[in-house]
Motif scaffolding. Structure first.
Motif, mmCIF file in Angstrom:
data_model
loop_
_atom_site.group_PDB
_atom_site.id
_atom_site.type_symbol
_atom_site.label_atom_id
_atom_site.label_comp_id
_atom_site.label_asym_id
_atom_site.label_seq_id
_atom_site.Cartn_x
_atom_site.Cartn_y
_atom_site.Cartn_z
ATOM 1 N N ARG A 92 0.837 -1.199 0.000
ATOM 2 C CA ARG A 92 0.000 0.000 0.000
ATOM 3 C C ARG A 92 0.873 1.250 0.000
ATOM 4 N NH1 ARG A 92 -5.409 -1.260 1.743
ATOM 5 N NH2 ARG A 92 -5.873 0.942 1.381
ATOM 6 N N SER A 93 0.379 2.276 -0.635
ATOM 7 C CA SER A 93 1.062 3.558 -0.629
ATOM 8 C C SER A 93 0.919 4.204 0.737
ATOM 9 C CB SER A 93 0.475 4.469 -1.702
ATOM 10 O OG SER A 93 0.953 5.792 -1.548
ATOM 11 N N LEU A 94 2.023 4.643 1.305
ATOM 12 C CA LEU A 94 1.965 5.328 2.591
ATOM 13 C C LEU A 94 1.481 6.764 2.439
ATOM 14 C CD1 LEU A 94 5.195 4.042 4.346
ATOM 15 C CD2 LEU A 94 2.845 3.685 5.099
ATOM 16 N N CYS A 95 1.553 7.278 1.243
ATOM 17 C CA CYS A 95 1.127 8.661 1.013
ATOM 18 C C CYS A 95 -0.377 8.738 0.733
ATOM 19 C CB CYS A 95 1.915 9.271 -0.143
ATOM 20 S SG CYS A 95 3.687 9.333 0.150
ATOM 21 N N GLY A 96 -0.823 8.016 -0.286
ATOM 22 C CA GLY A 96 -2.235 8.086 -0.649
ATOM 23 C C GLY A 96 -3.083 6.985 -0.071
ATOM 24 N N GLY A 97 -2.442 5.899 0.388
ATOM 25 C CA GLY A 97 -3.177 4.782 0.953
ATOM 26 C C GLY A 97 -3.702 3.794 -0.066
ATOM 27 N N ASP A 98 -3.509 4.084 -1.362
ATOM 28 C CA ASP A 98 -4.019 3.193 -2.401
ATOM 29 C C ASP A 98 -3.287 1.855 -2.375
ATOM 30 O OD1 ASP A 98 -5.704 5.194 -3.259
ATOM 31 O OD2 ASP A 98 -4.264 5.965 -4.716
ATOM 32 N N GLU A 99 -4.030 0.777 -2.683
ATOM 33 C CA GLU A 99 -3.400 -0.534 -2.790
ATOM 34 C C GLU A 99 -2.606 -0.598 -4.077
ATOM 35 O OE1 GLU A 99 -4.872 -4.548 -1.266
ATOM 36 O OE2 GLU A 99 -5.515 -4.576 -3.344
ATOM 37 N N VAL A 100 -1.337 -0.854 -3.962
ATOM 38 C CA VAL A 100 -0.455 -0.941 -5.118
ATOM 39 C C VAL A 100 -0.527 -2.330 -5.734
ATOM 40 C CG1 VAL A 100 1.946 -0.768 -5.888
ATOM 41 C CG2 VAL A 100 1.069 0.801 -4.142
ATOM 42 N N ARG A 101 -0.530 -3.352 -4.896
ATOM 43 C CA ARG A 101 -0.503 -4.707 -5.411
ATOM 44 C C ARG A 101 -0.891 -5.678 -4.309
ATOM 45 N NH1 ARG A 101 -0.832 -5.111 -10.393
ATOM 46 N NH2 ARG A 101 0.740 -3.447 -10.540
ATOM 47 N N MET A 102 -1.470 -6.811 -4.699
ATOM 48 C CA MET A 102 -1.704 -7.916 -3.797
ATOM 49 C C MET A 102 -1.437 -9.208 -4.557
ATOM 50 S SD MET A 102 -5.123 -9.191 -1.748
ATOM 51 C CE MET A 102 -5.799 -9.983 -3.201
ATOM 52 N N TRP A 103 -0.772 -10.168 -3.891
ATOM 53 C CA TRP A 103 -0.540 -11.459 -4.537
ATOM 54 C C TRP A 103 -0.511 -12.555 -3.487
ATOM 55 C CZ3 TRP A 103 3.172 -7.586 -4.258
ATOM 56 C CH2 TRP A 103 4.343 -7.863 -3.548
ATOM 57 N N ARG A 104 -0.630 -13.782 -3.955
ATOM 58 C CA ARG A 104 -0.644 -14.938 -3.073
ATOM 59 C C ARG A 104 0.779 -15.374 -2.774
ATOM 60 N NH1 ARG A 104 -5.431 -15.869 -0.747
ATOM 61 N NH2 ARG A 104 -4.685 -17.974 -0.334
ATOM 62 N N ALA A 105 1.082 -15.532 -1.481
ATOM 63 C CA ALA A 105 2.420 -15.994 -1.086
ATOM 64 C C ALA A 105 2.384 -16.415 0.374
ATOM 65 C CB ALA A 105 3.454 -14.888 -1.288
ATOM 66 N N HIS A 106 3.170 -17.443 0.701
ATOM 67 C CA HIS A 106 3.400 -17.817 2.089
ATOM 68 C C HIS A 106 4.457 -16.859 2.634
ATOM 69 C CE1 HIS A 106 1.155 -21.624 1.832
ATOM 70 N NE2 HIS A 106 1.705 -21.770 0.639
ATOM 71 N N ALA A 107 4.073 -15.943 3.479
ATOM 72 C CA ALA A 107 5.013 -14.924 3.942
ATOM 73 C C ALA A 107 4.932 -14.758 5.448
ATOM 74 C CB ALA A 107 4.742 -13.596 3.247
ATOM 75 N N SER A 108 5.726 -15.550 6.157
ATOM 76 C CA SER A 108 5.874 -15.322 7.592
ATOM 77 C C SER A 108 7.012 -14.351 7.855
ATOM 78 C CB SER A 108 6.121 -16.638 8.326
ATOM 79 O OG SER A 108 7.224 -17.328 7.779
ATOM 80 N N SER A 109 7.793 -14.067 6.813
ATOM 81 C CA SER A 109 8.857 -13.077 6.889
ATOM 82 C C SER A 109 9.018 -12.451 5.513
ATOM 83 C CB SER A 109 10.170 -13.730 7.339
ATOM 84 O OG SER A 109 11.206 -12.784 7.438
ATOM 85 N N LEU A 110 9.391 -11.168 5.483
ATOM 86 C CA LEU A 110 9.683 -10.530 4.196
ATOM 87 C C LEU A 110 10.680 -9.402 4.375
ATOM 88 C CD1 LEU A 110 8.092 -7.541 3.811
ATOM 89 C CD2 LEU A 110 6.117 -9.035 3.556
ATOM 90 N N VAL A 111 11.431 -9.145 3.312
ATOM 91 C CA VAL A 111 12.354 -8.015 3.249
ATOM 92 C C VAL A 111 12.214 -7.373 1.878
ATOM 93 C CG1 VAL A 111 14.028 -8.878 4.924
ATOM 94 C CG2 VAL A 111 14.262 -9.517 2.517
ATOM 95 N N ILE A 112 12.676 -6.139 1.769
ATOM 96 C CA ILE A 112 12.601 -5.388 0.515
ATOM 97 C C ILE A 112 14.006 -5.002 0.102
ATOM 98 C CG2 ILE A 112 11.646 -3.340 -0.613
ATOM 99 C CD1 ILE A 112 9.425 -3.439 1.568
ATOM 100 N N THR A 113 14.308 -5.123 -1.181
ATOM 101 C CA THR A 113 15.641 -4.801 -1.674
ATOM 102 C C THR A 113 15.923 -3.307 -1.528
ATOM 103 O OG1 THR A 113 14.749 -4.636 -3.922
ATOM 104 C CG2 THR A 113 15.734 -6.748 -3.270
ATOM 105 N N PRO A 114 17.195 -2.922 -1.404
ATOM 106 C CA PRO A 114 17.537 -1.514 -1.187
ATOM 107 C C PRO A 114 17.039 -0.564 -2.274
ATOM 108 C CG PRO A 114 19.406 -2.901 -0.644
ATOM 109 C CD PRO A 114 18.375 -3.800 -1.275
ATOM 110 N N ASP A 115 16.818 -1.068 -3.497
ATOM 111 C CA ASP A 115 16.314 -0.211 -4.565
ATOM 112 C C ASP A 115 14.789 -0.092 -4.566
ATOM 113 O OD1 ASP A 115 15.513 -2.673 -5.503
ATOM 114 O OD2 ASP A 115 16.742 -2.636 -7.320
ATOM 115 N N SER A 116 14.131 -0.711 -3.581
ATOM 116 C CA SER A 116 12.667 -0.677 -3.420
ATOM 117 C C SER A 116 11.917 -1.322 -4.585
ATOM 118 C CB SER A 116 12.173 0.780 -3.240
ATOM 119 O OG SER A 116 12.759 1.384 -2.119
ATOM 120 N N GLN A 117 12.580 -2.148 -5.359
ATOM 121 C CA GLN A 117 11.961 -2.753 -6.533
ATOM 122 C C GLN A 117 11.438 -4.159 -6.292
ATOM 123 O OE1 GLN A 117 11.570 -0.977 -9.539
ATOM 124 N NE2 GLN A 117 12.186 0.618 -8.088
ATOM 125 N N HIS A 118 11.980 -4.867 -5.317
ATOM 126 C CA HIS A 118 11.647 -6.272 -5.150
ATOM 127 C C HIS A 118 11.325 -6.595 -3.695
ATOM 128 C CE1 HIS A 118 14.372 -6.141 -8.727
ATOM 129 N NE2 HIS A 118 13.336 -6.799 -9.229
#
Length: 207
Positions: A92-118
């Motif tokens: 979700r966008s922290l500025c506008g609150g709009d949902e950017v994307r949703m997908w199916r995944a088993h995610a008990s943990s997640l990290v984001i790459t430094p370039d914010s792309q992945h």
């Protein structure tokens, strides 16, 4: 217990002994925006809430599809990304609150790459997955753990992902090739947390 490796349930959030009250269930995960302005918390109550670090007031609320197991903020500070116990990931966008994307995944943990792309996720399916934040497309799958993936971290240069599993293994993966470049037998117990030093030379794990 904490270990260093060389590489070559309360329904509130507590801030400096001040509770940020509002969640109706346990707050399972928190993150802070890169500009230190906002706290993002995920809860068993199926919500993600954004709080002002200065005032402690809730400034935004997002509805999740299940209890929120993990949350992260993109390094550019634009989006909050979380994984829920219904096997979905939402951005979700922290500025506008709009949902950017949703997908199916088993995610008990997640990290984001430094370039914010992945977005990199790990969970009950024993694999580590790399996703495009822009499209939600799965880009890579890292296979090597024999039990569920419990925790993830990423090196500061964005070149490697480190994963810890219920198989008591810690694996280091190349994001460029998907190759497992290193593996340690971590503990006699599961690793529940991982961190990498700022120079990328050491991994610290806790169990």
């Amino acid at each position: 217990r904490g270990h260093t490796h060389r590489m070559s349930s309360a329904a509130s959030v507590i801030l400096h002994n001040r509770e940020l009250e509002g969640h109706a269930g346990a707050a399972w995960c928190v993150a802070i925006t890169p500009d230190d302005q906002w706290i993002v918390s995920g809860s068993r109550d199926n919500t993600v809430r954004v709080w002002s670090l200065a005032t402690g007031k809730e400034v935004r609320r997002f509805e999740a599809h299940g209890g929120v197991l993990c949350v992260a903020v993109t390094p550019d500070g634009q989006h909050a990304v979380w994984g829920s116990d219904d096997s979905t990931v939402q951005a979700r966008s922290l500025c506008g609150g709009d949902e950017v994307r949703m997908w199916r995944a088993h995610a008990s943990s997640l990290v984001i790459t430094p370039d914010s792309q992945h977005v990199v996720t790990g969970g009950m399916d024993t694999h580590v997955h790399v996703w495009s934040l822009a499209t939600g497309a799965e880009l890579q799958v890292f296979r090597g753990h024999t039990k569920a993936v419990r925790c993830l971290t990423i090196t500061p240069d964005g070149q490697h992902v480190v994963s810890g599993g219920y198989d008591c293994a810690i694996c280091v993966w190349s994001l460029a090739t998907g190759e497992k470049v290193r593996e340690w037998a971590s503990h006699d117990e599961v690793s529940f947390s991982l961190a990498v030093t700022s120079n990328g030379q050491h991994v610290v794990s806790g169990s």
